[in-house]
Enzyme design. Sequence first.
Site, PDB file in Angstrom:
ATOM      1  N   GLU A   1      -1.403   5.378  13.667  1.00 56.85           N
ATOM      2  CA  GLU A   1      -1.065   6.677  12.890  1.00 56.85           C
ATOM      3  C   GLU A   1      -1.212   7.751  13.822  1.00 56.85           C
ATOM      4  O   GLU A   1      -0.411   8.710  14.117  1.00 56.85           O
ATOM      5  CB  GLU A   1      -1.979   6.831  11.652  1.00 56.85           C
ATOM      6  CG  GLU A   1      -1.415   7.758  10.751  1.00 56.85           C
ATOM      7  CD  GLU A   1      -1.848   7.924   9.368  1.00 56.85           C
ATOM      8  OE1 GLU A   1      -1.362   8.846   8.499  1.00 56.85           O
ATOM      9  OE2 GLU A   1      -2.765   7.181   9.061  1.00 56.85           O
TER      10      GLU A   1
ATOM     11  N   HIS B   1      -9.601   2.475  -0.499  1.00 59.42           N
ATOM     12  CA  HIS B   1      -8.299   1.970  -0.474  1.00 59.42           C
ATOM     13  C   HIS B   1      -7.889   1.423  -1.764  1.00 59.42           C
ATOM     14  O   HIS B   1      -8.041   0.207  -2.235  1.00 59.42           O
ATOM     15  CB  HIS B   1      -8.009   1.105   0.685  1.00 59.42           C
ATOM     16  CG  HIS B   1      -6.593   0.966   1.042  1.00 59.42           C
ATOM     17  ND1 HIS B   1      -5.525   1.395   0.266  1.00 59.42           N
ATOM     18  CD2 HIS B   1      -5.964   0.322   2.061  1.00 59.42           C
ATOM     19  CE1 HIS B   1      -4.373   1.335   0.734  1.00 59.42           C
ATOM     20  NE2 HIS B   1      -4.560   0.613   1.819  1.00 59.42           N
TER      21      HIS B   1
ATOM     22  N   PHE C   1       1.635  -3.490   4.343  1.00 55.09           N
ATOM     23  CA  PHE C   1       1.664  -4.749   5.143  1.00 55.09           C
ATOM     24  C   PHE C   1       3.172  -5.119   4.944  1.00 55.09           C
ATOM     25  O   PHE C   1       3.656  -4.819   3.999  1.00 55.09           O
ATOM     26  CB  PHE C   1       1.013  -5.796   4.449  1.00 55.09           C
ATOM     27  CG  PHE C   1      -0.622  -5.745   4.663  1.00 55.09           C
ATOM     28  CD1 PHE C   1      -0.992  -5.075   5.731  1.00 55.09           C
ATOM     29  CD2 PHE C   1      -1.458  -6.856   3.923  1.00 55.09           C
ATOM     30  CE1 PHE C   1      -2.615  -5.272   5.970  1.00 55.09           C
ATOM     31  CE2 PHE C   1      -2.756  -6.816   4.393  1.00 55.09           C
ATOM     32  CZ  PHE C   1      -3.386  -6.096   5.333  1.00 55.09           C
TER      33      PHE C   1
ATOM     34  N   CYS D   1       0.805  -1.081   0.051  1.00 52.75           N
ATOM     35  CA  CYS D   1       0.006   0.096   0.009  1.00 52.75           C
ATOM     36  C   CYS D   1       0.668   1.177  -0.030  1.00 52.75           C
ATOM     37  O   CYS D   1       0.335   2.380   0.163  1.00 52.75           O
ATOM     38  CB  CYS D   1      -0.912   0.053   1.167  1.00 52.75           C
ATOM     39  SG  CYS D   1      -1.928  -1.515   1.246  1.00 52.75           S
TER      40      CYS D   1
ATOM     41  N   LYS E   1      -9.284   8.595   1.762  1.00 48.31           N
ATOM     42  CA  LYS E   1      -9.587   7.126   1.714  1.00 48.31           C
ATOM     43  C   LYS E   1     -11.295   6.873   2.044  1.00 48.31           C
ATOM     44  O   LYS E   1     -11.902   5.918   1.597  1.00 48.31           O
ATOM     45  CB  LYS E   1      -8.822   6.124   2.355  1.00 48.31           C
ATOM     46  CG  LYS E   1      -7.544   5.849   1.833  1.00 48.31           C
ATOM     47  CD  LYS E   1      -6.887   4.698   2.367  1.00 48.31           C
ATOM     48  CE  LYS E   1      -5.355   4.391   2.074  1.00 48.31           C
ATOM     49  NZ  LYS E   1      -4.513   5.622   2.008  1.00 48.31           N
TER      50      LYS E   1
ATOM     51  N   HIS F   1      -2.798   8.263   6.208  1.00 47.83           N
ATOM     52  CA  HIS F   1      -2.831   6.797   5.593  1.00 47.83           C
ATOM     53  C   HIS F   1      -4.452   6.294   5.967  1.00 47.83           C
ATOM     54  O   HIS F   1      -5.088   5.648   4.888  1.00 47.83           O
ATOM     55  CB  HIS F   1      -1.922   5.754   6.149  1.00 47.83           C
ATOM     56  CG  HIS F   1      -1.916   4.437   5.369  1.00 47.83           C
ATOM     57  ND1 HIS F   1      -2.040   4.250   4.092  1.00 47.83           N
ATOM     58  CD2 HIS F   1      -2.074   3.211   5.612  1.00 47.83           C
ATOM     59  CE1 HIS F   1      -2.037   3.099   3.702  1.00 47.83           C
ATOM     60  NE2 HIS F   1      -2.084   2.245   4.697  1.00 47.83           N
TER      61      HIS F   1
END
Length: 413
Positions: A315, A341, A400, A164, A336, A304
């Site tokens: 975050e 996403h 990830f 991502c 998002k 994010h």
Amino acid sequence: MPRRVVITGMGLVTCLATGVDENWKRVTSGFSGIGPIRAFDPHRLVTRIAGEVPTDFDPTGYLPAKELRRLDRHQQIGMVAACQAVEQSGFDKLPDDPFRCAVIVGSGIGGLNTIQIGSELLSEKGPKRMPPMMIPMAVVNLLPGLIAMRFGFKGPNFGVVNACASGASAIGEAYRIIAMNCADVAITGGAEAVVGEFAISAFNALRALSTRNEEPEKASRPFDKDRDGFVLAEGAGMLVLESFERAQERGATILGEIVGYGATCDAYHIVMPDPEGIGAHEAMKLAMVDCGLKPEQVQYINAHGTSTDLNDKTETVAIKRLFGKHAYNLSISSTKSMTGHTLGAAGAIEAIFSALTLMHGIAPPTINLDCPDPDCDLDYTANKSVKRDMKYAISNSFAFGGQNVSLLLRRFE
């Protein structure tokens, strides 16, 4: 001494719209692009919603029909976004020195849907029926290769695979190549199109996706206590970056400036972020170190903000760790909440939104933030855009594997 790196072109294809202007109108108005899946019959799935590019998307204005048939969908939307960016940048001829022109583009999974189709054909009809373009449609490095062929760019050229964070990593590497005088111009960004049964089934197996099928427009709700996962989407964001000297010499309109890039790894877990937020903190800090910026000089963060429990909390922890009391003075958005996403394209799309935020002095909203999570207590620009004078913005992308990427942008003056 590192060279200044500026933005002279931008292109966007998302579930909101095609084109930068229309995307900006919709994202600042709080429009959600999430809806029931149209690309295939999702009745077997737990999650039956996604962020799909609108049906009026027409790549034939940029790509001939014969070429389209040979491209995976992520390549199609990536090429359209790249063409938009180059058009805005004002290039009207091939570069004088093509070996000083780079193309660096990220994608988290590339042609996954093409691979699924090929696997089904192999199973049903045997190896002799495998399409000859299967590999070129699937691999990540072919999109930057295609862009290079289109515009005659013969300098550094590679695909970035960083889950991502892929799009943000690509932009960061392009920025660094130009800053270090290894190229003068770069087309960079990210593209992803994996809204398919394979990807959604796999993310469902991780329990990562929202299942709010009856209210798709409310499914992506970062920092809200009632969030239940992210919403998979497709999209592409592309930028033209140039050295300031080159852009100035050719009289280009400068849209913004990249001034910092930080990249770290949590080295903690394959899918969970480090709950202390140390890696994310360090990525943001490194981006500021690039240009000697102090935390209190930043006004905006495009988070994010995936709408997953651990990501949103981590975050928040990282932002507080770095900014201290100033964290509560920041305007923060998770776009998002509207785009879903887009995995490897997310960092590029959000870098463009960050540049537009600084240009227009408007922080986009985080929609569906109706009941804030008590652990997420910063100003996430809930539900409505906010006008504010802003000079510096950070765009965060996490992945990830624990990868963290932060881009620092400055309003051009």
